[in-house]
Structures are given as structure tokens and as C-alpha cells.
Design a protein around this motif. Structure first.
Motif, PDB file in Angstrom:
ATOM      1  N   THR A 163      38.172  25.421 -28.273  1.00  0.00           N
ATOM      2  CA  THR A 163      37.775  24.108 -27.753  1.00  0.00           C
ATOM      3  C   THR A 163      36.299  23.848 -27.989  1.00  0.00           C
ATOM      4  N   VAL A 164      35.467  24.872 -27.817  1.00  0.00           N
ATOM      5  CA  VAL A 164      34.031  24.719 -28.081  1.00  0.00           C
ATOM      6  C   VAL A 164      33.807  24.349 -29.545  1.00  0.00           C
ATOM      7  N   LEU A 165      34.532  25.004 -30.454  1.00  0.00           N
ATOM      8  CA  LEU A 165      34.384  24.684 -31.874  1.00  0.00           C
ATOM      9  C   LEU A 165      34.804  23.246 -32.160  1.00  0.00           C
ATOM     10  N   LEU A 166      35.902  22.790 -31.585  1.00  0.00           N
ATOM     11  CA  LEU A 166      36.370  21.426 -31.826  1.00  0.00           C
ATOM     12  C   LEU A 166      35.328  20.405 -31.388  1.00  0.00           C
ATOM     13  N   HIS A 167      34.700  20.643 -30.238  1.00  0.00           N
ATOM     14  CA  HIS A 167      33.642  19.731 -29.781  1.00  0.00           C
ATOM     15  C   HIS A 167      32.448  19.771 -30.730  1.00  0.00           C
ATOM     16  N   LEU A 168      32.099  20.967 -31.214  1.00  0.00           N
ATOM     17  CA  LEU A 168      30.946  21.097 -32.098  1.00  0.00           C
ATOM     18  C   LEU A 168      31.208  20.437 -33.448  1.00  0.00           C
ATOM     19  N   LEU A 169      32.445  20.436 -33.903  1.00  0.00           N
ATOM     20  CA  LEU A 169      32.778  19.785 -35.173  1.00  0.00           C
ATOM     21  C   LEU A 169      32.495  18.291 -35.119  1.00  0.00           C
ATOM     22  N   LEU A 170      32.707  17.685 -33.958  1.00  0.00           N
ATOM     23  CA  LEU A 170      32.411  16.255 -33.818  1.00  0.00           C
ATOM     24  C   LEU A 170      30.931  15.995 -33.575  1.00  0.00           C
ATOM     25  N   ALA A 171      30.232  16.989 -33.037  1.00  0.00           N
ATOM     26  CA  ALA A 171      28.830  16.789 -32.672  1.00  0.00           C
ATOM     27  C   ALA A 171      27.883  16.917 -33.859  1.00  0.00           C
ATOM     28  N   ARG A 172      28.240  17.721 -34.865  1.00  0.00           N
ATOM     29  CA  ARG A 172      27.332  17.960 -35.987  1.00  0.00           C
ATOM     30  C   ARG A 172      27.834  17.257 -37.250  1.00  0.00           C
ATOM     31  N   PRO A 173      26.923  16.832 -38.119  1.00  0.00           N
ATOM     32  CA  PRO A 173      27.338  16.209 -39.386  1.00  0.00           C
ATOM     33  C   PRO A 173      28.158  17.170 -40.233  1.00  0.00           C
ATOM     34  N   VAL A 174      29.053  16.625 -41.034  1.00  0.00           N
ATOM     35  CA  VAL A 174      29.957  17.462 -41.828  1.00  0.00           C
ATOM     36  C   VAL A 174      29.202  18.321 -42.835  1.00  0.00           C
ATOM     37  N   LEU A 175      28.055  17.837 -43.318  1.00  0.00           N
ATOM     38  CA  LEU A 175      27.303  18.600 -44.312  1.00  0.00           C
ATOM     39  C   LEU A 175      26.658  19.852 -43.723  1.00  0.00           C
ATOM     40  N   ASP A 176      26.593  19.934 -42.400  1.00  0.00           N
ATOM     41  CA  ASP A 176      25.987  21.109 -41.758  1.00  0.00           C
ATOM     42  C   ASP A 176      26.913  22.310 -41.736  1.00  0.00           C
ATOM     43  N   TRP A 177      28.149  22.160 -42.237  1.00  0.00           N
ATOM     44  CA  TRP A 177      29.135  23.230 -42.143  1.00  0.00           C
ATOM     45  C   TRP A 177      29.352  23.929 -43.483  1.00  0.00           C
ATOM     46  N   SER A 178      28.381  23.932 -44.346  1.00  0.00           N
ATOM     47  CA  SER A 178      28.508  24.645 -45.611  1.00  0.00           C
ATOM     48  C   SER A 178      28.541  26.148 -45.362  1.00  0.00           C
ATOM     49  N   SER A 179      29.012  26.897 -46.332  1.00  0.00           N
ATOM     50  CA  SER A 179      29.133  28.353 -46.165  1.00  0.00           C
ATOM     51  C   SER A 179      27.779  29.009 -45.942  1.00  0.00           C
ATOM     52  N   GLU A 180      26.706  28.416 -46.470  1.00  0.00           N
ATOM     53  CA  GLU A 180      25.370  28.985 -46.277  1.00  0.00           C
ATOM     54  C   GLU A 180      24.867  28.815 -44.850  1.00  0.00           C
ATOM     55  N   SER A 181      25.522  27.965 -44.062  1.00  0.00           N
ATOM     56  CA  SER A 181      25.066  27.674 -42.703  1.00  0.00           C
ATOM     57  C   SER A 181      25.812  28.489 -41.651  1.00  0.00           C
ATOM     58  N   LEU A 182      26.505  29.538 -42.077  1.00  0.00           N
ATOM     59  CA  LEU A 182      27.313  30.321 -41.139  1.00  0.00           C
ATOM     60  C   LEU A 182      26.491  30.850 -39.972  1.00  0.00           C
ATOM     61  N   GLU A 183      25.333  31.418 -40.272  1.00  0.00           N
ATOM     62  CA  GLU A 183      24.496  32.004 -39.228  1.00  0.00           C
ATOM     63  C   GLU A 183      24.045  30.944 -38.218  1.00  0.00           C
ATOM     64  N   ALA A 184      23.574  29.799 -38.725  1.00  0.00           N
ATOM     65  CA  ALA A 184      23.078  28.744 -37.836  1.00  0.00           C
ATOM     66  C   ALA A 184      24.198  28.161 -36.986  1.00  0.00           C
ATOM     67  N   ARG A 185      25.372  27.952 -37.596  1.00  0.00           N
ATOM     68  CA  ARG A 185      26.475  27.356 -36.827  1.00  0.00           C
ATOM     69  C   ARG A 185      27.020  28.345 -35.791  1.00  0.00           C
ATOM     70  N   LEU A 186      26.985  29.643 -36.102  1.00  0.00           N
ATOM     71  CA  LEU A 186      27.429  30.630 -35.128  1.00  0.00           C
ATOM     72  C   LEU A 186      26.504  30.611 -33.912  1.00  0.00           C
ATOM     73  N   LYS A 187      25.216  30.468 -34.151  1.00  0.00           N
ATOM     74  CA  LYS A 187      24.279  30.350 -33.035  1.00  0.00           C
ATOM     75  C   LYS A 187      24.545  29.086 -32.226  1.00  0.00           C
ATOM     76  N   ASP A 188      24.825  27.975 -32.914  1.00  0.00           N
ATOM     77  CA  ASP A 188      25.141  26.730 -32.201  1.00  0.00           C
ATOM     78  C   ASP A 188      26.377  26.908 -31.332  1.00  0.00           C
ATOM     79  N   LEU A 189      27.349  27.601 -31.867  1.00  0.00           N
ATOM     80  CA  LEU A 189      28.596  27.813 -31.127  1.00  0.00           C
ATOM     81  C   LEU A 189      28.338  28.645 -29.875  1.00  0.00           C
ATOM     82  N   LEU A 190      27.544  29.684 -30.009  1.00  0.00           N
ATOM     83  CA  LEU A 190      27.238  30.536 -28.857  1.00  0.00           C
ATOM     84  C   LEU A 190      26.399  29.800 -27.813  1.00  0.00           C
TER      85      LEU A 190
END
Length: 542
Positions: free
Chosen positions: A428-455
Motif C-alpha cells: 500500500t505504501v508503494l501504491l501511494h508513492l507511485l502516485l506521489a512521484r513523477p513516472v520518470l523518477d522510477w528508472s532503474s538507476e533510481s533504485l536507491e533513492a526510491r527505496l529510501k523514499d519508501l522507507l
């Protein structure tokens, strides 16, 4: 003279009690750097000293007047004393009220839970997460291999489930038993983010009553508040032929005495009442009972397996009996596959389903009533992820983030036991974050940053004890998901409400969460043994 001494002592004691700096236990939260509060305290102290001096002068003057007029011991002498006592008490009361207001605003003594929250809020700043190289190596070595195993497991389970359900239909009484439809794959295995083993497939099996009966769904009314309302729950009423129109011509045309409807014959009605309603409905009601349905389904599954078991070279057993169809397939080699075949009831013409149990999601049926069924939006959640995948960058990292988080949560649960956090909460946290951040922020190079956002979003939700259901009351859901308007307009449902009611569970969950953060690097590095040590150093701070 004695009265005068008593009044002087009273003033001194009151001043001492109201002194803001003589009782340090009331000011444990005072920070030296908080100059504004210290200044207010000093001003308050000066005002108290001036008030004390004025009162002492007033008392001295009154004593002098009394000594000059000693014969005034009657009613005239009592009146100034009573008046002075009343004025003194009023002054002391006002001072005490003012002091309490200042304390509540600035210096309120924190409870044990608030102390923990202050500590928790600062802990994330000191937690280190693996760097990009370690995360990428973990995803390559562990997650992708688990994904390949999941595809093979799904293919096998779907074929076996089709065969089992076909056998179930053949052993059911077509006149009095439920009509079972084809299975629907839901959950982590069908959304491609399951990594923790054993790999479990979740299948929904919609069922409906035989003609002429029908189900009528009753969900909570968001416009009616009351103690009986259960947001996220609903009830399923078994409607008899004489209660609801079924579309038969006999409901619209008055038949003669010598004419009989073969579908709605009196004998058929009695037979259905005795064999279906009594077995599947709650006692003395027309509402489906979750426990009764579970027993019916387990018996039907057992009969179906006994019919086809000779075709297979493995054994099938129930992994636990508090779920309708939690099955374990054990091969002769010792390997096994687990699956959950759960009977559900469709809500109207939508893809929302009433479900009685959540065997592998970590969610529990929180209702004490067996006629309350939880509403599952699993089909819509899977559809939303598919819709988002169309717009996200190629090889996006959103599922990898969820896989990493569920892996860590699963390992931590093994170490310290289950907490109030489930994989469904993480999703559920991931689903909310998918709507909160722009789609371009989810590239494979952004794994570390998005994991921090999720936490961080998960931590924020835990602190606030608020995590809203993604599909209920969320007007930001894309129209392509086709969620019924009823749920879009509904009041949001807090999935963390249990933490408000159960403080012990909440503290255990928070302790487990921060322990998981501390163990993150160790857990990840254990599965990246092929990465050189210099690349797995913990260099990035969350």
C-alpha cells in the motif's frame, strides 16, 4: 499575631510551589538552546517576586492597623480577614492556571510513548543503507532468480487448480450446492514482486447460489455513522425467490391455479432452505457465515481431490485449517508448493470481492462477527500496477523496491517474530508513492533513492498511525482502473487503526521496524557474496 504569621507563611509557600525553576522534574524537556522559553520563565519569576513583595507589604500594613486598633475583634475584624483570604486564593488560583497553561504549551512532561517517538524520529538519520552496487547485485542474484521460479510455480498451480475445480463441480449437487466459477490469480505472485519463500499462489474462486436464489451485497454506508458500521466490511444476504425478483416470468405474470412454475416450485424451495441456508448461513439469519462457508469449501475440496488423486504423483494436504483452501502439494522428492484457493463473492458487477480470510497477506478478519466479510480490491490493485507499468520507464525500479522491502521485512519477522506490519501494508505504501512521484523518477538507476523514499513514507505513516487504504476514498486513482464510484466517494479507511487501539502492538511494530533498518546492510550483503568487498561497503546514509 498568629493569623498574620499564618498568612505570611501561606504567601511564601504559594510562591515556592509556583516557582518555575525549583522543581526540575517538571522541566525535563527544557532545552538550553530554547532562549525564548527561558526568557519567559525569567519574566514569570520576576512577576512572582514582585507579587510576593506586594503581598508581604499589604500583610505588614494590615498587621500594623490591627495592632493600632486591638479592640476590633468582633464582626468588623473578621470581615477584612475573610475578604483578604478570598482575594489571596483568587490570586493564587490565577497564578496556578497561568502556570499550567505555560507548562502544557512548552514544558509538558512527555509520556513513555512520546519519549520513544522522539528517539524513533531521530534513529532513521543514523541508519546506513547499502549502496547502489550492493542493491543491484542483490536484485540480480536473488530477486531475478526468485522471479523465474515464480513463473514456473504459477504455471503448475494454475493447471492443477483448473483440474481440482472441475472435479469439485462434478461432486457438487447442481440443485442445492454452490456454483463455482473459474479461479482468478491475485496477490504478489501475479503482480511479480514475490521473493520470500515458500512461493505462495493466491487464487480467488467466485461462487454463487443455485437458481432461483441470489446474493445481495450490503456494504457499509459512508453517510451513516454508527457503532454497527464497519468500514471495509460488508454482509452477504441470501435472498429467497419470494423476496427478490429473479427475472422469471412468474414474478411478473399471475399464474392460474392449475399452472405451476417448474423453477420456483414449492418443493424446490423447501429443499433449498433446508440444505443451503441452514448449512451456509449464520444461525437464524439469511446472511452467509464465513466459518460455515469455510467448512463447506474444505469438504468440497477434499471430495474433489479424492476423485482425481490417482492422476498425480504427489500428496495434497491442508497446510492449516483456519483458512478455506490453504493447500500444500508435497512431491516425492521432498519439495513442496503452497497455494491458497479462497472462495469469494463478487460485489455486484464489479471486480471487488467479499473474502472471509487472508491466508498469506498478513491481514486478519478484524471483525468479531462471522457474517462480516472483508472487501478485497486485489484485482484492481493488479490492474493499477499494469496501468502504471505502461507509463513508467523501461526496467523501472518500483517492483524491485517492494521486493527489497518485503525481503527485509520477512527476514526481520523470522528474527524477532511477527509484528503489526504486513506485506499488504508495504504494498500500500508503494501504491501511494507511485502516485506521489513523477513516472520518470522510477528508472532503474533510481533504485536507491526510491527505496529510501519508501522507507521514509513508511516511517511517517507509522509515526502518525495513519496508512489509508489505496482503493477506498482515493480520488487520484486513474479512470482506466475502472474502480466503482461508490468506493471513490467513500471515506478513507485507515489500515493502521489497530495501532491506535493497541499500544503494545504498536511499540513492538516500531521496534521491529527500526531493528530491520539496522539489519538492512547485513541481510542484503549476505545475498551478494559474488560482489567484491570494496563494492559492498556501506557508504550511503539514509
Amino acid at each position: 499575631m498568629q493569623a498574620g504569621i499564618f498568612r505570611v507563611c501561606l504567601v511564601v509557600v504559594a510562591a515556592i510551589v509556583n516557582h518555575p525553576l525549583l522543581f526540575p522534574r517538571e522541566n525535563t524537556t527544557l532545552q538550553e538552546s530554547d532562549k525564548e522559553i527561558i526568557q519567559k520563565m525569567k519574566e514569570h519569576e520576576e512577576n512572582l517576586k514582585k507579587e510576593q513583595q506586594r503581598l508581604e507589604q499589604e500583610i505588614t500594613r494590615k498587621l500594623a492597623d490591627h495592632n493600632m486598633n486591638p479592640e476590633g475583634k468582633g464582626k468588623e475584624a473578621n470581615l477584612p480577614w475573610d475578604l483578604w483570604s478570598a482575594i489571596s486564593m483568587i490570586i493564587f488560583l490565577l497564578i496556578e492556571i497561568w502556570r499550567q497553561d505555560v507548562q502544557e504549551e512548552h514544558l509538558q512532561q512527555p509520556s513513555v510513548e512520546e519519549d520513544d517517538m522522539t528517539l524513533w524520529g531521530n534513529m532513521f538519520q543514523g541508519v546506513f543503507l547499502p549502496n547502489k552496487t550492493a542493491l543491484a547485485a542483490f536484485c540480480e542474484r536473488f530477486i531475478r532468480s526468485a522471479t523465474n521460479d515464480a513463473a514456473r510455480t504459477r504455471e503448475f498451480v494454475e493447471g492443477f487448480a483448473d483440474d481440482l475445480l472441475e472435479a469439485l463441480r462434478s461432486v457438487c449437487n447442481r440443485d442445492t450446492d454452490m456454483e463455482v466459477e473459474d479461479s482468478i490469480g491475485v496477490g504478489s505472485m501475479y503482480e511479480n514482486w514475490r521473493v520470500n519463500k515458500p512461493l505462495v499462489c493466491d487464487l480467488f474462486v467466485p461462487f454463487a447460489p443455485p437458481e432461483p436464489y441470489r446474493f445481495r451485497s450490503e456494504i457499509w454506508d459512508p453517510e451513516k455513522s454508527g457503532p454497527q458500521d464497519r468500514p471495509g466490511y460488508g454482509k452477504i444476504k441470501v435472498c429467497r425467490p419470494d423476496e427478490e425478483a429473479t427475472g422469471c416470468i412468474c414474478d411478473k405474470t399471475k399464474l392460474g391455479e392449475d399452472m405451476l412454475c417448474l423453477l420456483h416450485s414449492k418443493s424446490n424451495e423447501i429443499k433449498l432452505n433446508s440444505e443451503m441456508e441452514v448449512l451456509l448461513c449464520s444461525k437464524n439469519t439469511q446472511y452467509l457465515d464465513t466459518d460455515q462457508v469455510m467448512k463447506w469449501f474444505q469438504i468440497a475440496i477434499t471430495k474433489a481431490w479424492n476423485k482425481i488423486s490417482h492422476k498425480y504423483e504427489f500428496d495434497v494436504t491442508f497446510s492449516h485449517l483456519d483458512s478455506p483452501g490453504a493447500l500444500k502439494i508435497r512431491f516425492r522428492s521432498g519439495k513442496f508448493i503452497t497455494l491458497n484457493i479462497t472462495p469469494v463473492v463478487q460485489y455486484e458487477d464489479s471486480d471487488v470481492y467479499f473474502i472471509s480470510h487472508f491466508p498469506s497477506s498478513g491481514l486478519l478478519n478484524g471483525s468479531s462477527s462471522t457474517v462480516c466479510w472483508f472487501l478485497s480490491f486485489a484485482v484492481y490493485e493488479r490492474r493499477f500496477l499494469k496501468e502504471m507499468a505502461k507509463h513508467l520507464p523501461e526496467n523501472s525500479c518500483h517492483l524491485s523496491c517492494l521486493q527489497l522491502l518485503t525481503f527485509l521485512h520477512g527476514k526481520q519477522s523470522t528474527l524477532t517474530g511477527q509484528s503489526g506490519l504486513s506485506n499488504y501494508h508495504l504494498k500500500t505504501v508503494l501504491l501511494h508513492l507511485l502516485l506521489a512521484r513523477p513516472v520518470l523518477d522510477w528508472s532503474s538507476e533510481s533504485l536507491e533513492a526510491r527505496l529510501k523514499d519508501l522507507l521514509k513514507l513508511l516511517e511517517k505513516s507509522l509515526h502518525e498511525k495513519k496508512l489509508y487504504h489505496f482503493m477506498i476514498g482515493n480520488k487520484r486513482i486513474p479512470a482506466t482502473v475502472c474502480l466503482p464510484e461508490t468506493f471513490l466517494r467513500a471515506e478513507p479507511l485507515n489500515l493502521f487503526q489497530q495501532f491506535v487501539l493497541h499500544r503494545g502492538l504498536y511499540k513492538k511494530t516500531m521496534d521491529s521496524f527500526y531493528e530491520m533498518l539496522k539489519n538492512t546492510s547485513v541481510l542484503i550483503n549476505e545475498y551478494t557474496v559474488h560482489v567484491p568487498p570494496e563494492h559492498t561497503d556501506i557508504t550511503n546514509k539514509a
